[in-house]
Design a protein around this motif. Sequence first.
Motif, mmCIF file in Angstrom:
data_model
loop_
_atom_site.group_PDB
_atom_site.id
_atom_site.type_symbol
_atom_site.label_atom_id
_atom_site.label_comp_id
_atom_site.label_asym_id
_atom_site.label_seq_id
_atom_site.Cartn_x
_atom_site.Cartn_y
_atom_site.Cartn_z
ATOM 1 N N THR A 18 0.820 -1.203 0.000
ATOM 2 C CA THR A 18 0.000 0.000 0.000
ATOM 3 C C THR A 18 0.855 1.255 0.000
ATOM 4 O O THR A 18 0.623 2.193 -0.755
ATOM 5 C CB THR A 18 -0.915 0.007 1.248
ATOM 6 N N VAL A 19 1.857 1.275 0.866
ATOM 7 C CA VAL A 19 2.732 2.447 0.937
ATOM 8 C C VAL A 19 3.463 2.660 -0.371
ATOM 9 O O VAL A 19 3.537 3.767 -0.901
ATOM 10 C CB VAL A 19 3.730 2.283 2.105
ATOM 11 N N SER A 20 3.987 1.576 -0.943
ATOM 12 C CA SER A 20 4.722 1.697 -2.199
ATOM 13 C C SER A 20 3.820 2.207 -3.304
ATOM 14 O O SER A 20 4.210 3.040 -4.111
ATOM 15 C CB SER A 20 5.307 0.326 -2.590
ATOM 16 N N ALA A 21 2.568 1.705 -3.345
ATOM 17 C CA ALA A 21 1.648 2.103 -4.406
ATOM 18 C C ALA A 21 1.349 3.587 -4.349
ATOM 19 O O ALA A 21 1.268 4.261 -5.371
ATOM 20 C CB ALA A 21 0.358 1.294 -4.302
ATOM 21 N N ALA A 22 1.156 4.129 -3.146
ATOM 22 C CA ALA A 22 0.766 5.528 -3.010
ATOM 23 C C ALA A 22 1.955 6.472 -3.015
ATOM 24 O O ALA A 22 1.836 7.618 -3.424
ATOM 25 C CB ALA A 22 -0.040 5.712 -1.731
ATOM 26 N N ASP A 23 3.106 6.014 -2.519
ATOM 27 C CA ASP A 23 4.245 6.903 -2.322
ATOM 28 C C ASP A 23 5.287 6.853 -3.424
ATOM 29 O O ASP A 23 6.219 7.657 -3.421
ATOM 30 C CB ASP A 23 4.942 6.563 -0.997
ATOM 31 N N SER A 24 5.176 5.915 -4.342
ATOM 32 C CA SER A 24 6.225 5.708 -5.333
ATOM 33 C C SER A 24 5.714 5.898 -6.748
ATOM 34 O O SER A 24 4.541 5.668 -7.034
ATOM 35 C CB SER A 24 6.807 4.291 -5.197
ATOM 36 N N PRO A 89 -6.223 0.679 1.887
ATOM 37 C CA PRO A 89 -5.360 -0.366 2.437
ATOM 38 C C PRO A 89 -5.262 -1.591 1.530
ATOM 39 O O PRO A 89 -6.126 -1.832 0.682
ATOM 40 C CB PRO A 89 -6.068 -0.718 3.760
ATOM 41 N N ALA A 90 -4.178 -2.354 1.714
ATOM 42 C CA ALA A 90 -3.938 -3.620 1.004
ATOM 43 C C ALA A 90 -3.716 -3.430 -0.489
ATOM 44 O O ALA A 90 -3.949 -4.342 -1.284
ATOM 45 C CB ALA A 90 -5.082 -4.600 1.254
ATOM 46 N N GLY A 91 -3.274 -2.231 -0.895
ATOM 47 C CA GLY A 91 -2.945 -2.006 -2.294
ATOM 48 C C GLY A 91 -4.118 -1.708 -3.194
ATOM 49 O O GLY A 91 -3.955 -1.571 -4.412
ATOM 50 N N ASP A 149 -2.623 -2.488 -6.833
ATOM 51 C CA ASP A 149 -1.190 -2.656 -7.069
ATOM 52 C C ASP A 149 -0.690 -3.658 -6.038
ATOM 53 O O ASP A 149 -1.009 -3.527 -4.851
ATOM 54 C CB ASP A 149 -0.417 -1.340 -6.873
ATOM 55 N N THR A 150 0.117 -4.630 -6.457
ATOM 56 C CA THR A 150 0.677 -5.567 -5.499
ATOM 57 C C THR A 150 2.050 -6.040 -5.945
ATOM 58 O O THR A 150 2.310 -6.143 -7.149
ATOM 59 C CB THR A 150 -0.265 -6.775 -5.286
#
Length: 215
Positions: A18-24, A89-91, A149-150
């Motif tokens: 989740t963090v990677s999807a939103a922050d990257s 949450p959870a991508g 995204d996963t």
Amino acid sequence: MTFHKTAIIAGALAISATVSAADSARVGAGFSMFGPTVEAQFPVTDSITIRGSLAAGLSATGTTTADGLDYAVDASLGATTLMASYHLPAGLRVSGGFLMPNTTINGSVSGSAGDVVGGYTIPAGQSFTVESTTEFANSLSPMATFGFDTSVFGMVLSSDIGIVKTGGFDVSIAQTAGTATIPTADLTTAETSIESELSQYDYIPYFSLMLGKWF
């Protein structure tokens, strides 16, 4: 104990995704209903990203019946999308934006005496050929999707499913050959009739599947 460890690891991976999807930023390539597709995503805030895609290169041929005539059809599909996504949450994510179609469906039909084009009946001993072009009525089509995204083996698997509002379809018909002369008013009637038949496709489904990389 093993179960608890597995659950903790799975939860950590979900949070990481989740963090990677939103922050990257993300780039990817794959396929959508409009053909081979490339996509890029860029973060705006901790939970919002902007995504754009370009699809082209998918074509199809076949036959279809429209306004009582059997058309040979050659379709060329393509589109550009621009969407804003809110990451859950959870991508998971929900997205909304616009699709700019680059899709054209060309048709051709030849006939003879007794065939009807618009309201015009082809006279005995005469023939005709007409060609049609069909495109989205909306040059800027609103769209909404739900996707994810996963992480998969160091890559990112991304998919969307949703709807696109086409606004219906614009149809143009011209006579290109034949001994009969079809009045312009009847060609216009044929256009209107086919547009009415296609009005059921005011909304169409959208699907995409991408494999890419976060940066």
